[in-house]
Design a protein around this motif. Structure first.
Motif, PDB file in Angstrom:
ATOM      1  N   UNK A  30     -51.653 -14.244   3.460  1.00 55.17           N
ATOM      2  CA  UNK A  30     -52.457 -13.438   2.550  1.00 55.17           C
ATOM      3  C   UNK A  30     -53.898 -13.924   2.458  1.00 55.17           C
ATOM      4  N   UNK A  32     -54.901 -16.434   0.725  1.00 53.55           N
ATOM      5  CA  UNK A  32     -55.192 -16.845  -0.655  1.00 53.55           C
ATOM      6  C   UNK A  32     -55.039 -18.351  -0.773  1.00 53.55           C
ATOM      7  N   UNK A 174     -55.826 -18.336 -11.718  1.00 53.80           N
ATOM      8  CA  UNK A 174     -54.420 -18.299 -11.324  1.00 53.80           C
ATOM      9  C   UNK A 174     -54.066 -16.981 -10.636  1.00 53.80           C
ATOM     10  N   UNK A 175     -54.643 -15.896 -11.139  1.00 49.93           N
ATOM     11  CA  UNK A 175     -54.315 -14.591 -10.570  1.00 49.93           C
ATOM     12  C   UNK A 175     -54.616 -14.524  -9.086  1.00 49.93           C
ATOM     13  N   UNK A 176     -55.596 -15.286  -8.637  1.00 46.71           N
ATOM     14  CA  UNK A 176     -56.003 -15.189  -7.243  1.00 46.71           C
ATOM     15  C   UNK A 176     -55.259 -16.155  -6.334  1.00 46.71           C
ATOM     16  N   UNK A 177     -54.434 -17.003  -6.928  1.00 42.44           N
ATOM     17  CA  UNK A 177     -53.738 -18.004  -6.116  1.00 42.44           C
ATOM     18  C   UNK A 177     -52.294 -17.597  -5.859  1.00 42.44           C
ATOM     19  N   UNK A 178     -51.757 -18.188  -4.813  1.00 47.68           N
ATOM     20  CA  UNK A 178     -50.311 -18.187  -4.650  1.00 47.68           C
ATOM     21  C   UNK A 178     -49.851 -19.511  -5.264  1.00 47.68           C
ATOM     22  N   UNK A 179     -48.797 -19.442  -6.052  1.00 55.32           N
ATOM     23  CA  UNK A 179     -48.430 -20.628  -6.818  1.00 55.32           C
ATOM     24  C   UNK A 179     -47.102 -21.198  -6.338  1.00 55.32           C
TER      25      UNK A 179
ATOM     26  N   UNK B  20     -52.046  -9.182  -9.364  1.00 54.37           N
ATOM     27  CA  UNK B  20     -50.976  -9.907  -8.675  1.00 54.37           C
ATOM     28  C   UNK B  20     -49.961  -8.938  -8.091  1.00 54.37           C
ATOM     29  N   UNK B  30     -46.959  -5.856   4.651  1.00 52.47           N
ATOM     30  CA  UNK B  30     -47.114  -6.613   5.891  1.00 52.47           C
ATOM     31  C   UNK B  30     -45.814  -7.286   6.293  1.00 52.47           C
ATOM     32  N   UNK B  46     -43.847 -16.553  -5.654  1.00 51.74           N
ATOM     33  CA  UNK B  46     -45.087 -17.250  -5.309  1.00 51.74           C
ATOM     34  C   UNK B  46     -46.308 -16.437  -5.716  1.00 51.74           C
ATOM     35  N   UNK B  47     -46.205 -15.110  -5.584  1.00 52.25           N
ATOM     36  CA  UNK B  47     -47.378 -14.286  -5.839  1.00 52.25           C
ATOM     37  C   UNK B  47     -47.515 -13.938  -7.325  1.00 52.25           C
ATOM     38  N   UNK B  49     -45.735 -15.369 -10.194  1.00 46.96           N
ATOM     39  CA  UNK B  49     -45.486 -16.337 -11.266  1.00 46.96           C
ATOM     40  C   UNK B  49     -46.399 -17.534 -11.064  1.00 46.96           C
ATOM     41  N   UNK B  50     -47.190 -17.858 -12.077  1.00 45.95           N
ATOM     42  CA  UNK B  50     -48.208 -18.874 -11.887  1.00 45.95           C
ATOM     43  C   UNK B  50     -47.989 -20.141 -12.687  1.00 45.95           C
TER      44      UNK B  50
END
Lengths: 288, 398
Positions: A30, A32, A174-179, B20, B30, B46-47, B49-50
């Protein structure tokens, strides 16, 4: 932005669980940043190194300190040097670009090939720090007003960010990251990790060391529980020290390798004295 | 297509945003879920939940949404896998064993499938349903001699089951306030030093320009001291018997404060129900390990931020009367309230954290002493929210 999809699966000295591999590959695909959280010593920093190693990419580390500012990662304008040089006139001070030095993030943008950039311990910096980086991480370019230049990423770097949860990170960031959260490894995983580092380790020694290690971790009220990296060091100390396997659980030799705090050290010794590591209750062990 | 899942997640309290969600859709388009439910489980987690504190809620929502989606072929496969994991018969008497002898794997499988169709939820104990801790042949931690273990520590990779394991239950914030959250709250307790100590490492632009101009243009750099946290904290904890129910939360606060490295000085003191002439240096309140409260007042300057933790609940005499201390060994020639007032007057900033929830303060057995002490110290409940408010209070002058 279609790139050849290399897949991360851990390296021979870094064992990644299946869901961690998944998260890494998702983040890479992605484009990210991947935010990694977890107990200290669960290999957050090592992860980025092993990604770089497996994918054969250059590895850059940006270590964050409490005084780090977001702009330090982009570029530094060395005004003091320029002022000094202007005194003696042995450099062309009219060319500001001589005094612009790219930071780690800037460096990762201009690199000829894709790099892996580790932003280590992002939560150490000021609470606003991550927000200041949002734009640059999003569009992967930034301006240098002093020289009227725009630095644009030729290849989107693979960005790995680690956090010890010392501060809450802002939602927008946080919204822009993969966590991904790395949980503390269970015993099976731990065994694989240790064997990855010391393939020739004696099985009995490993068993005893693990038993003692999980016992120490199970002691309530430790200020800092020993973690994977400390166990690895300890196993090495035990091997080098030629400790007999029986003594490990009984005496906890080289305890200082596992336990770093005075108060904890005494607590563990006292517990050992009172009951011995042997007499443990598996139920209690699991519920830490 | 999964839009209901989005709302379900939010319904379960996972703060998912549209951004998100769009990222997830992009990833799905994809093909990044690898067309499998477990791929989707990890991808969406992963996408979307932060924070690990939401992992458990995510698991619950996932289970809710996707339970029953797996086709019956998949079920058969799963069951076959479970059967491979069947526990060897434990120690059972021959009569007991006879009862189950004719149960071959095929039979078990059939019965399990039937059972799964009938069963509509979790079931623990008893002898029929799939669940834990019973004598049914299906489930785990049970006693059926020819049974099948389901769940437990098996390595079955079904996503719904991974979600069902709820490995991250311990991280929920609404269930326990962790040490970490306390730490985060405590970070806010900082006050930067004035510029009279520490190394000089910040360039003072104005002074530099002035000095350089004074020297006729010859560069002269003027450096200043950076600013550091100057907060000194003294923690006074009640370690009396009535505090026992709150031991867990108190020790979490203790650990958090102890770990906070950003204080310039940190002191711990203990007392039993109320503070009198002596204050103790260890939680067992042993008089041999104590200092005079008078001495504490001399030793700690007024800048110390004082946090008192206690339930403030005691017999009124313990607080108001001379000689009212609960322990005979403690002599008190002054009443407890006198000492509390001395403390409050000495320190510029002090708060009282009470582990009893604030809506009970007027109703508990200790409500009388609570109200008396609230007149002396600003009192907050010992929760994350209360600590936050307390810290705000500690930062401003009264």
């Amino acid at each position: 932005m279609q790139q050849a999809q290399a897949v991360f699966s851990g390296t021979k000295d870094y064992i990644a669980s299946e869901d961690l591999q998944n998260s890494v590959n998702i983040a890479i695909a992605l484009g990210r940043p991947l935010l990694i959280k977890g107990e200290p010593g669960t290999g957050k920093t090592m992860l980025a190194r092993s990604i770089a190693e497996q994918m054969e990419k250059r590895f850059l580390i940006w270590n964050i300190k409490s005084t780090t500012k977001a702009r330090d990662g982009l570029y530094i304008y060395d005004t003091v040097q320029r002022l000094y040089d202007s005194q003696f006139g042995d450099h062309d001070v009219s060319d500001i670009s001589h005094y612009i030095k790219l930071g780690k993030l800037g460096e990762s943008f201009v690199s000829e090939e894709q790099v892996v950039l580790l932003i280590d311990e992002v939560d150490k910096a000021d609470i606003e720090f991550p927000n200041d980086l949002l734009w640059e991480l999003d569009i992967m370019s930034f301006d240098i007003p002093e020289t009227n230049e725009t630095v644009e990423a030729t290849h989107r770097p693979i960005v790995i960010i680690t956090s010890n949860a010392e501060k809450e990170l802002p939602d927008a960031f946080l919204r822009r990251c993969v966590f991904h959260y790395i949980p503390f490894p269970d015993e099976e995983m731990m065994e694989r990790i240790i064997y990855a580092h010391y393939p020739d380790l004696h099985k009995k020694l490993l068993e005893e060391a693990m038993k003692a290690f999980y016992w120490v971790r199970s002691i309530n009220g430790l200020q800092k529980k020993p973690s994977t990296s400390e166990l690895l060091d300890w196993v090495q100390a035990l091997t080098v020290g030629g400790i007999s396997t029986d003594a490990i659980v009984q005496e906890l030799p080289f305890l200082g390798v596992l336990i770093k705090k005075d108060r904890d050290f005494n607590a563990v010794l006292q517990r050992l004295h009172n009951q011995g590591a042997q007499r443990k209750n598996p139920g209690i062990l699991r519920s830490w | 297509m999964f839009v209901n899942f989005f709302y379900l997640l939010r319904g379960y309290g996972v703060p998912v945003s549209i951004t998100e969600w769009m990222t997830l859709i992009e990833a799905l388009s994809r093909g990044m879920a690898y067309s499998s439910l477990s791929g989707f489980y990890y991808l969406a987690r992963a996408v979307l939940v932060k924070s690990e504190t939401f992992y458990d809620k995510y698991d619950l929502a996932f289970q809710h949404y996707f339970n029953g989606i797996e086709s019956s072929e998949e079920l058969t496969e799963r069951v076959m896998k479970w059967l491979e994991n069947a526990l060897p018969p434990l120690h059972v008497s021959p009569e007991e064993r006879k009862q189950f002898q004719d149960w071959d794997l095929e039979e078990l499988r059939k019965r399990l499938e039937e059972r799964m169709k009938e069963q509509d939820g979790e079931h623990h104990g008893g002898g029929k349903w799939v669940g834990t801790g019973g004598r049914s042949p299906f489930g785990h931690s049970g006693y059926h001699p020819a049974g099948v273990r389901i769940g437990g520590e098996s390595v079955n990779k079904s996503a719904v089951k991974v979600a069902g394991e709820r490995k991250f239950k311990g991280f929920r914030t609404d269930e326990t306030i962790g040490v970490r959250q306390f730490e985060v709250a405590l970070r806010k307790l900082r006050q930067l030093t004035s510029k009279d100590e520490g190394p000089k490492e910040e360039l003072n632009i104005d002074e530099t320009i002035q000095a350089t101009a004074d020297k006729g243009g010859l560069l002269e750099l003027i450096w200043d001291r950076g600013r550091k946290n100057d907060v000194k904290v003294a923690l006074l904890m009640d370690s009396g018997g009535s505090m026992m129910p709150y031991m867990r939360i108190c020790s979490q606060l203790f650990t958090a404060i102890n770990r906070a490295t950003h204080f310039r000085d940190l002191r711990f003191y203990y007392f039993h129900n109320c503070i009198y002439e002596n204050i103790f240096l260890d939680p067992s309140c042993n008089p041999r390990n104590s200092v005079k409260t008078e001495h504490l007042l001399q030793q700690l300057d007024t800048e110390y931020k004082v946090i008192i933790v206690g339930d403030a609940s005691m017999a009124p005499s313990e607080l108001t009367m001379v000689g009212g201390a609960i322990d005979w060994s403690i002599s008190n020639n002054e009443s407890g309230i006198y000492w509390l007032q001395r403390l409050a007057a000495h320190f510029d900033h002090s708060i009282w954290l009470n582990p009893i929830p604030s809506n009970f303060w007027n109703r508990t057995t200790g409500s009388y002493t609570i109200s008396l002490i609230r007149d002396i110290f600003p009192m907050y409940e010992l929760t994350l929210e209360g600590l936050d408010m307390g810290i705000k209070k500690l930062k401003v002058k009264r």
